[in-house]
Design an enzyme around this catalytic site. Structure first.
Site, PDB file in Angstrom:
ATOM      1  CB  SER A 143      -0.955  -0.032   1.204  1.00  0.00           C
ATOM      2  OG  SER A 143      -1.935   0.957   1.120  1.00  0.00           O
ATOM      3  CG  HIS A 166      -4.384  -1.473  -2.423  1.00  0.00           C
ATOM      4  ND1 HIS A 166      -4.956  -0.332  -1.896  1.00  0.00           N
ATOM      5  CD2 HIS A 166      -3.564  -1.955  -1.455  1.00  0.00           C
ATOM      6  CE1 HIS A 166      -4.509  -0.132  -0.681  1.00  0.00           C
ATOM      7  NE2 HIS A 166      -3.658  -1.088  -0.384  1.00  0.00           N
TER       8      HIS A 166
END
Length: 258
Positions: A143, A166
């Site tokens: 992330s 993501h």
């Protein structure tokens, strides 16, 4: 300044078990050794409180910082959860840049991600350092850990480590309006621009991996391992701790000759 940061730039621990006896030497070696041992205690305290350590070898003084757990932002995480606090990282990085005693910075990263604003703030500070910097992803750099990994001038990833790319997520109630979705898009653009600006992956490819719907169940994104991270141009090299340290020392050596 808190005691945590007062103790940051002490000398590494000396051998405190075998202090030389005072034989009247002009250099007063015993007092010097005792001071080194006191500095060692402060160094251990710094490791315990911030995960930071300073080492000196081969004419290179390296400040090592760990980025672990979850990146903590404006909200305090539970005490049972491992976290990296941005209010610690910002003054530590500032002190690293300004200290004449520090030659280079090594970042050891194993994070699940966390607060986007705090993570980007830390990444921008690292990218703005003039001193040699090297990052090493161990375990995971997921992330917002991706921008942190690429923020250093040279980046490494362990063969067994993984990284998750993501879209931006948000917990809690989200108002479904065009303004909200526009905000998410702008935040994703900020992340994509930073990552592509500090690595060799293209903007198109980064967004393809970030918005992939075929790999993670009930979610978007892509999980890549060490070799793939290098093949995609996200990370510079697959390597271990010794590789990262050797690279940083070479960068320090070249930097001192400029």
């Amino acid at each position: 300044m808190s005691d945590i940061f007062k103790n940051l730039f002490t000398r590494p621990p000396a051998d405190c078990e075998n202090l030389p006896e005072d034989e009247g030497n002009e250099g007063n070696e015993q007092e010097d050794s005792e001071e080194d041992c006191e500095g060692g205690g402060e160094q251990l305290e710094s490791i315990f409180k911030t995960g930071a350590v300073i080492t000196k070898k081969d004419n290179a003084t390296i400040h090592t910082i760990t980025i672990i757990g979850q990146i903590e932002g404006h909200y305090l995480l539970p005490s049972s959860q491992k976290s990296t606090k941005y209010e610690h990282m910002i003054p530590i990085l500032m002190a690293t840049e300004e200290s004449e005693a520090i030659d280079g910075l090594l970042l050891l990263i194993n994070t699940v991600g966390g607060d986007v604003e705090a993570g980007l703030a830390i990444a921008e500070l690292i990218a703005g350092l003039t001193k040699p910097t090297v990052s090493l992803v161990l375990g995971g750099g997921h992330s917002i850990g991706v921008p942190l990994a690429v923020s250093a001038k040279k980046s490494f990833i362990a063969p067994s480590a993984t990284m998750t790319l993501h879209p931006v997520r948000m917990n809690g109630l989200v108002i479904g309006t065009s303004q909200t979705f526009n905000y998410f898009q702008r935040m994703q653009d900020r992340i994509a621009n930073f990552v592509t600006g500090h690595s060799n992956i293209s903007d198109q490819r980064f967004r393809e991996l970030m918005l992939n719907t075929e790999e993670i169940a009930s979610d978007m994104g892509t999980i890549i391992d060490g070799e793939q991270a290098v093949q995609e141009g996200l990370i510079d090299r697959v390597g271990t701790l010794s590789d990262a340290i050797a690279c940083l020392k070479e960068m320090i050596k070249s930097n001192t000759h400029k």
